[in-house]
Write a protein that holds these residues in place. Structure first.
Motif, PDB file in Angstrom:
ATOM      1  N   VAL A 274       0.836  -1.206   0.000  1.00 36.81           N
ATOM      2  CA  VAL A 274       0.000   0.000   0.000  1.00 36.81           C
ATOM      3  C   VAL A 274       0.867   1.251   0.000  1.00 36.81           C
ATOM      4  CG1 VAL A 274      -1.696   1.309   1.326  1.00 36.81           C
ATOM      5  CG2 VAL A 274      -1.930  -1.174   1.097  1.00 36.81           C
ATOM      6  N   LEU A 275       1.951   1.247   0.788  1.00 38.68           N
ATOM      7  CA  LEU A 275       2.847   2.401   0.843  1.00 38.68           C
ATOM      8  C   LEU A 275       3.568   2.607  -0.487  1.00 38.68           C
ATOM      9  CD1 LEU A 275       4.103   4.626   2.558  1.00 38.68           C
ATOM     10  CD2 LEU A 275       5.803   2.966   3.361  1.00 38.68           C
ATOM     11  N   LEU A 276       3.985   1.517  -1.111  1.00 43.29           N
ATOM     12  CA  LEU A 276       4.675   1.637  -2.403  1.00 43.29           C
ATOM     13  C   LEU A 276       3.734   2.105  -3.500  1.00 43.29           C
ATOM     14  CD1 LEU A 276       6.883  -1.591  -2.333  1.00 43.29           C
ATOM     15  CD2 LEU A 276       7.624   0.752  -1.916  1.00 43.29           C
ATOM     16  N   GLN A 277       2.497   1.656  -3.472  1.00 41.29           N
ATOM     17  CA  GLN A 277       1.531   2.109  -4.472  1.00 41.29           C
ATOM     18  C   GLN A 277       1.252   3.598  -4.334  1.00 41.29           C
ATOM     19  OE1 GLN A 277      -1.874  -0.414  -3.914  1.00 41.29           O
ATOM     20  NE2 GLN A 277      -1.087  -2.041  -5.250  1.00 41.29           N
ATOM     21  N   ALA A 278       1.185   4.094  -3.112  1.00 37.92           N
ATOM     22  CA  ALA A 278       0.931   5.520  -2.917  1.00 37.92           C
ATOM     23  C   ALA A 278       2.083   6.374  -3.441  1.00 37.92           C
ATOM     24  CB  ALA A 278       0.686   5.807  -1.438  1.00 37.92           C
ATOM     25  N   ARG A 279       3.291   5.848  -3.387  1.00 40.76           N
ATOM     26  CA  ARG A 279       4.459   6.608  -3.834  1.00 40.76           C
ATOM     27  C   ARG A 279       4.932   6.201  -5.225  1.00 40.76           C
ATOM     28  NH1 ARG A 279       8.503   6.549   1.312  1.00 40.76           N
ATOM     29  NH2 ARG A 279       9.710   7.768  -0.175  1.00 40.76           N
ATOM     30  N   GLU A 280       4.192   5.286  -5.876  1.00 40.42           N
ATOM     31  CA  GLU A 280       4.508   4.835  -7.234  1.00 40.42           C
ATOM     32  C   GLU A 280       5.939   4.306  -7.314  1.00 40.42           C
ATOM     33  OE1 GLU A 280       3.668   7.982  -9.933  1.00 40.42           O
ATOM     34  OE2 GLU A 280       1.489   7.725  -9.790  1.00 40.42           O
ATOM     35  N   LEU A 281       6.266   3.419  -6.371  1.00 40.82           N
ATOM     36  CA  LEU A 281       7.592   2.824  -6.291  1.00 40.82           C
ATOM     37  C   LEU A 281       7.472   1.317  -6.370  1.00 40.82           C
ATOM     38  CD1 LEU A 281       9.179   4.929  -3.398  1.00 40.82           C
ATOM     39  CD2 LEU A 281       9.512   5.241  -5.857  1.00 40.82           C
ATOM     40  N   GLY A 282       8.594   0.691  -6.723  1.00 39.26           N
ATOM     41  CA  GLY A 282       8.697  -0.752  -6.736  1.00 39.26           C
ATOM     42  C   GLY A 282       9.868  -1.199  -5.892  1.00 39.26           C
ATOM     43  N   LEU A 283       9.743  -2.306  -5.232  1.00 42.06           N
ATOM     44  CA  LEU A 283      10.757  -2.798  -4.299  1.00 42.06           C
ATOM     45  C   LEU A 283      11.824  -3.579  -5.050  1.00 42.06           C
ATOM     46  CD1 LEU A 283      10.114  -4.292  -0.827  1.00 42.06           C
ATOM     47  CD2 LEU A 283      11.372  -5.683  -2.457  1.00 42.06           C
ATOM     48  N   ARG A 284      13.080  -3.256  -4.786  1.00 39.46           N
ATOM     49  CA  ARG A 284      14.207  -4.033  -5.315  1.00 39.46           C
ATOM     50  C   ARG A 284      14.964  -4.771  -4.221  1.00 39.46           C
ATOM     51  NH1 ARG A 284      16.733  -3.363 -10.094  1.00 39.46           N
ATOM     52  NH2 ARG A 284      17.797  -5.231  -9.343  1.00 39.46           N
ATOM     53  N   ALA A 285      14.895  -4.293  -2.994  1.00 37.05           N
ATOM     54  CA  ALA A 285      15.532  -4.959  -1.855  1.00 37.05           C
ATOM     55  C   ALA A 285      14.695  -4.692  -0.618  1.00 37.05           C
ATOM     56  CB  ALA A 285      16.965  -4.470  -1.649  1.00 37.05           C
ATOM     57  N   ALA A 286      14.592  -5.674   0.254  1.00 36.56           N
ATOM     58  CA  ALA A 286      13.805  -5.563   1.479  1.00 36.56           C
ATOM     59  C   ALA A 286      14.593  -6.170   2.627  1.00 36.56           C
ATOM     60  CB  ALA A 286      12.452  -6.261   1.330  1.00 36.56           C
ATOM     61  N   VAL A 287      14.403  -5.594   3.806  1.00 37.54           N
ATOM     62  CA  VAL A 287      15.057  -6.074   5.027  1.00 37.54           C
ATOM     63  C   VAL A 287      13.982  -6.270   6.081  1.00 37.54           C
ATOM     64  CG1 VAL A 287      16.739  -5.587   6.829  1.00 37.54           C
ATOM     65  CG2 VAL A 287      17.207  -4.888   4.484  1.00 37.54           C
ATOM     66  N   LEU A 288      13.879  -7.500   6.580  1.00 41.95           N
ATOM     67  CA  LEU A 288      12.939  -7.843   7.646  1.00 41.95           C
ATOM     68  C   LEU A 288      13.708  -7.887   8.961  1.00 41.95           C
ATOM     69  CD1 LEU A 288      10.092  -8.797   8.553  1.00 41.95           C
ATOM     70  CD2 LEU A 288      10.907 -11.144   8.151  1.00 41.95           C
ATOM     71  N   THR A 289      13.267  -7.094   9.936  1.00 42.90           N
ATOM     72  CA  THR A 289      13.916  -7.024  11.245  1.00 42.90           C
ATOM     73  C   THR A 289      12.977  -7.607  12.285  1.00 42.90           C
ATOM     74  OG1 THR A 289      15.081  -5.013  10.583  1.00 42.90           O
ATOM     75  CG2 THR A 289      15.015  -5.512  12.933  1.00 42.90           C
ATOM     76  N   CYS A 290      13.487  -8.574  13.043  1.00 35.57           N
ATOM     77  CA  CYS A 290      12.723  -9.236  14.095  1.00 35.57           C
ATOM     78  C   CYS A 290      13.380  -8.931  15.443  1.00 35.57           C
ATOM     79  CB  CYS A 290      12.658 -10.748  13.883  1.00 35.57           C
ATOM     80  SG  CYS A 290      11.955 -11.234  12.291  1.00 35.57           S
ATOM     81  N   LEU A 291      12.639  -8.308  16.342  1.00 43.76           N
ATOM     82  CA  LEU A 291      13.137  -7.974  17.678  1.00 43.76           C
ATOM     83  C   LEU A 291      12.634  -9.014  18.669  1.00 43.76           C
ATOM     84  CD1 LEU A 291      14.591  -6.040  19.605  1.00 43.76           C
ATOM     85  CD2 LEU A 291      12.440  -4.757  19.804  1.00 43.76           C
ATOM     86  N   ARG A 292      13.591  -9.735  19.251  1.00 44.48           N
ATOM     87  CA  ARG A 292      13.233 -10.787  20.194  1.00 44.48           C
ATOM     88  C   ARG A 292      13.044 -10.216  21.604  1.00 44.48           C
ATOM     89  NH1 ARG A 292      17.461 -15.556  18.789  1.00 44.48           N
ATOM     90  NH2 ARG A 292      18.529 -14.493  20.523  1.00 44.48           N
ATOM     91  N   VAL A 293      12.514 -11.055  22.477  1.00 44.83           N
ATOM     92  CA  VAL A 293      12.251 -10.646  23.850  1.00 44.83           C
ATOM     93  C   VAL A 293      13.544 -10.320  24.576  1.00 44.83           C
ATOM     94  CG1 VAL A 293      11.257 -11.384  26.049  1.00 44.83           C
ATOM     95  CG2 VAL A 293      10.124 -11.984  23.913  1.00 44.83           C
ATOM     96  N   ASP A 294      14.619 -11.029  24.269  1.00 50.93           N
ATOM     97  CA  ASP A 294      15.898 -10.794  24.940  1.00 50.93           C
ATOM     98  C   ASP A 294      16.657  -9.608  24.371  1.00 50.93           C
ATOM     99  OD1 ASP A 294      16.410 -11.884  22.505  1.00 50.93           O
ATOM    100  OD2 ASP A 294      17.670 -13.530  23.239  1.00 50.93           O
ATOM    101  N   GLY A 295      16.037  -8.819  23.468  1.00 53.03           N
ATOM    102  CA  GLY A 295      16.669  -7.630  22.920  1.00 53.03           C
ATOM    103  C   GLY A 295      17.532  -7.864  21.701  1.00 53.03           C
ATOM    104  N   VAL A 296      17.659  -9.073  21.212  1.00 60.14           N
ATOM    105  CA  VAL A 296      18.468  -9.392  20.036  1.00 60.14           C
ATOM    106  C   VAL A 296      17.646  -9.142  18.775  1.00 60.14           C
ATOM    107  CG1 VAL A 296      19.763 -11.192  18.838  1.00 60.14           C
ATOM    108  CG2 VAL A 296      19.806 -11.068  21.337  1.00 60.14           C
ATOM    109  N   GLU A 297      18.259  -8.492  17.800  1.00 63.99           N
ATOM    110  CA  GLU A 297      17.611  -8.230  16.513  1.00 63.99           C
ATOM    111  C   GLU A 297      18.143  -9.185  15.461  1.00 63.99           C
ATOM    112  OE1 GLU A 297      18.043  -4.225  15.309  1.00 63.99           O
ATOM    113  OE2 GLU A 297      16.585  -3.433  16.761  1.00 63.99           O
ATOM    114  N   GLN A 298      17.238  -9.764  14.711  1.00 68.31           N
ATOM    115  CA  GLN A 298      17.579 -10.626  13.582  1.00 68.31           C
ATOM    116  C   GLN A 298      17.111  -9.952  12.300  1.00 68.31           C
ATOM    117  OE1 GLN A 298      15.947 -14.544  14.221  1.00 68.31           O
ATOM    118  NE2 GLN A 298      17.791 -15.254  15.244  1.00 68.31           N
ATOM    119  N   ARG A 299      17.991  -9.951  11.319  1.00 67.88           N
ATOM    120  CA  ARG A 299      17.669  -9.311  10.039  1.00 67.88           C
ATOM    121  C   ARG A 299      17.776 -10.332   8.917  1.00 67.88           C
ATOM    122  NH1 ARG A 299      20.326  -5.262  12.875  1.00 67.88           N
ATOM    123  NH2 ARG A 299      19.196  -3.272  12.974  1.00 67.88           N
TER     124      ARG A 299
END
Length: 614
Positions: free
Chosen positions: A382-407
């Motif tokens: 929805v955000l990309l459609q509003a800005r007329e953009l296409g995704l070439r790379a994406a990063v998923l960030t997961c924040l665990r309970v112990d404070g560790v981030e996984q990307r």
């Protein structure tokens, strides 16, 4: 060592207005002038004229005039001091008047280098801020803004400043002082937009960290960047010249803290101020208290106590100073002196598309993680459609309970915002997530995007559509790895191993050489042994490669390739002679000999295998 520059534009609002009113093209010539130059017929008989026709002298030839002819002509003339051409020719060559005195040619042109400004740092150099700018203002101009029940002056031009008008005074008072006054409405949104564009320009060309400092200036973090422009002084001069060409008056100061640079740029009095490190306390001591960016209430209280300069605050204890002028005054003083850090919030040239979900309870199962990823992908689409953009790379960030981030990152072969395709690509990478005790927040960002306009769907009347290979390439890359799929591209180089590079799987390489090259090229040429060949231009008759002996029945060559001497000095005289050979078993190879077989410095005559045909 931190170095911060403060750029001050005192007349930004009015100079922006003048710049917007500047004509796009020069005014046309008056009709009378155009007619006299192009349409009026030439008068062949103008009557009596002070300049005789047919061999006379042009006006301004001082020695040919009647009043000065006797004094300028050493021998005199037959016609009242005006010599004839025969009399001039009769004189010796060293006594004849010059061509310029006779008026036969135009005035001598100045040396083209004479008109150039002196070099930066030269004794005669003056920065752009010192040029007289008041002459460019025809009428006194002020900008006003409605505040409450009255109009207040927000900006004045240099002419109005000399007439006694100041920002902050009532517009009615300004009209009473100056009758011929040009009054305009202030456009603070346009001024702010101009500062934002200037800050973005600074981020792209001067420094990676720039920020808007109030309504009339910028902050530039120059730490570790001024050596790219020849030093701090040269950078300041180039920046002022750049702004002067745009039509803006400016001053700049460089110091170790943003507060000191801000104060020196506005109250220092010099167009360029470069403060050595550690001199902030001494440099701002004689400046007024307004240089510390204090509030109006703090300045009023300071005037009541007789405090006028920054140095007056130094001997006062912090507790009484905070009670009398407020804690913000103590903070500003410490920031200017370097005792308290003052961060610069930089402008960001591009706002990265980002969506986030914070969970009520931690999740740890693959089904729950997949559900949250699907929601993030839907929000991102929805955000990309509003800005007329296409995704070439994406990063998923997961924040665990112990404070560790996984990307987890993924890339697309072509810009896309297909939610189904993106969810399928993330499903191939869920197994890389280690939730441990649980994930409490997840975010999806798109650090690399491209413009993607809507595309009309193909119909049956238009013929068969070309299949899109991008989803297939993305799925194969997700299973085999991002480096598993690629194409071979060409780049400009004569050396074969340097002329081939890896490109994207969907790229269309161009620039292939016209010479025949093998289908398979070895990463590095491999040395051959037991080579028998006639020098200097014959292919080998037999050789041994990887423990196998080969007998050559046909060969073609040589193709001579010289080394690229601009890369390495060792390749100044390097020579390779390439041959295409065919063995008795039908195998075809591409091999070369180092050296031309005549000069010893071209190579040691060793043979190498470089490629295979078929």
């Amino acid at each position: 060592m931190t170095r911060v520059a403060s750029l001050y534009l005192p007349h930004l609002a009015i100079e922006r207005l003048r710049r917007s009113e500047r004509p796009a093209k020069p005014p046309e010539a008056p009709p009378a002038l155009a007619q006299s130059r192009f349409s009026t017929p030439i008068d062949d008989d103008p009557g009596a004229c002070s300049v005789p026709r047919g061999g006379g002298w042009r006006p301004g030839a001082r020695w040919a005039l009647a009043d000065h002819g006797a004094a300028a002509w050493p021998q005199g003339g037959a016609s009242g001091g005006k010599p004839t051409q025969s009399e001039i020719d009769a004189l010796p060559a060293h006594q004849r008047p010059t061509m310029r005195e006779m008026g036969r040619r135009s005035e001598a042109a100045d040396n083209p280098f004479k008109a150039m400004p002196p070099d930066e740092g030269a004794p005669g150099y003056a920065p752009a801020i010192q040029l007289p700018l008041i002459a460019t203002w025809a009428r006194p101009t002020i900008l006003i803004e409605r505040m409450g029940q009255r109009d207040v002056v927000t900006a004045v031009c240099p002419v109005a400043l000399e007439l006694g008008l100041r920002p902050g005074m009532a517009a009615a008072h300004a009209r009473a002082l100056v009758t011929d006054l040009d009054v305009r409405d202030a456009e603070q949104d346009q001024d702010r937009a101009l500062l934002d564009r200037l800050a973005l320009h600074a981020v792209g060309r001067w420094t990676p960290t720039a920020s808007v400092a109030g309504p009339d200036g910028l902050w530039l973090d120059l730490t570790g960047t001024t050596h790219l422009f020849g030093g701090e002084a040269r950078f300041c001069r180039r920046l002022l010249r750049f702004l002067h060409r745009l039509g803006f008056t400016a001053s700049i100061a460089i110091a170790g803290t943003p507060g000191a640079a801000h104060a020196l740029a506005r109250y220092g009095g010099d167009p360029i101020t470069i403060l050595p490190p550690g001199q902030e306390t001494r440099a701002i001591a004689e400046l007024p208290l307004a240089a510390l960016r204090l509030t109006a209430e703090a300045l009023t209280s300071a005037a009541r106590f007789g405090l006028e300069r920054v140095a007056d605050l130094y001997p006062i204890a912090r507790g009484p100073l905070a009670r009398r002028l407020g804690t913000a005054t103590v903070t500003r003083l410490d920031q200017a002196r370097g005792a308290v850090a003052e961060p610069i919030v930089p402008v960001v040239p591009f706002e990265e598309p980002r969506v986030e979900r914070r969970l009520l309870e931690p999740i740890a199962t693959a089904e729950a993680i997949s559900q949250v990823i699907g929601d993030l992908v839907d929000d991102m689409v929805v955000l990309l459609q509003a800005r007329e953009l296409g995704l070439r790379a994406a990063v998923l960030t997961c924040l665990r309970v112990d404070g560790v981030e996984q990307r987890i990152g993924l890339g697309a072969a072509k810009a896309t915002r297909d939610a189904k395709h993106l969810k399928r690509m993330f499903a191939l990478r869920i197994e890389r997530i280690e939730p441990d005790l649980g994930i409490e927040a997840m975010a999806l960002a798109a650090p690399r995007v491209e413009d993607l306009m809507p595309v009309s769907l193909a119909t049956g009347l238009a013929g068969p559509s070309v299949p899109d290979l991008a989803p297939l390439v993305d799925q194969l890359a997700g299973r085999a790895g991002d480096a598993a799929l690629f194409r071979i591209g060409a780049q400009e180089s004569d050396v074969p191993e340097r002329a081939i590079i890896r490109t994207d799987a969907l790229a269309c390489p161009t620039g292939w050489p016209i010479w025949k090259r093998p289908v398979r090229m070895l990463r590095r040429p491999e040395l051959l042994s037991n080579v028998v060949a006639l020098l200097p231009d014959h292919p080998p008759r037999r050789f041994v490669w990887r423990g196998t002996a080969y007998h050559v029945v046909a060969g073609d060559g040589p193709e001579r390739i010289h080394g690229e001497w601009w890369r390495k000095p060792q390749e100044m005289w390097a020579v390779r002679d390439y041959f295409r050979v065919e063995t008795e078993d039908g195998e075809r190879f591409w091999l070369f000999r180092r050296g031309d077989g005549v000069e010893g410095n071209t190579g040691d005559l060793s043979w190498y295998m470089h490629g295979l045909f078929g």
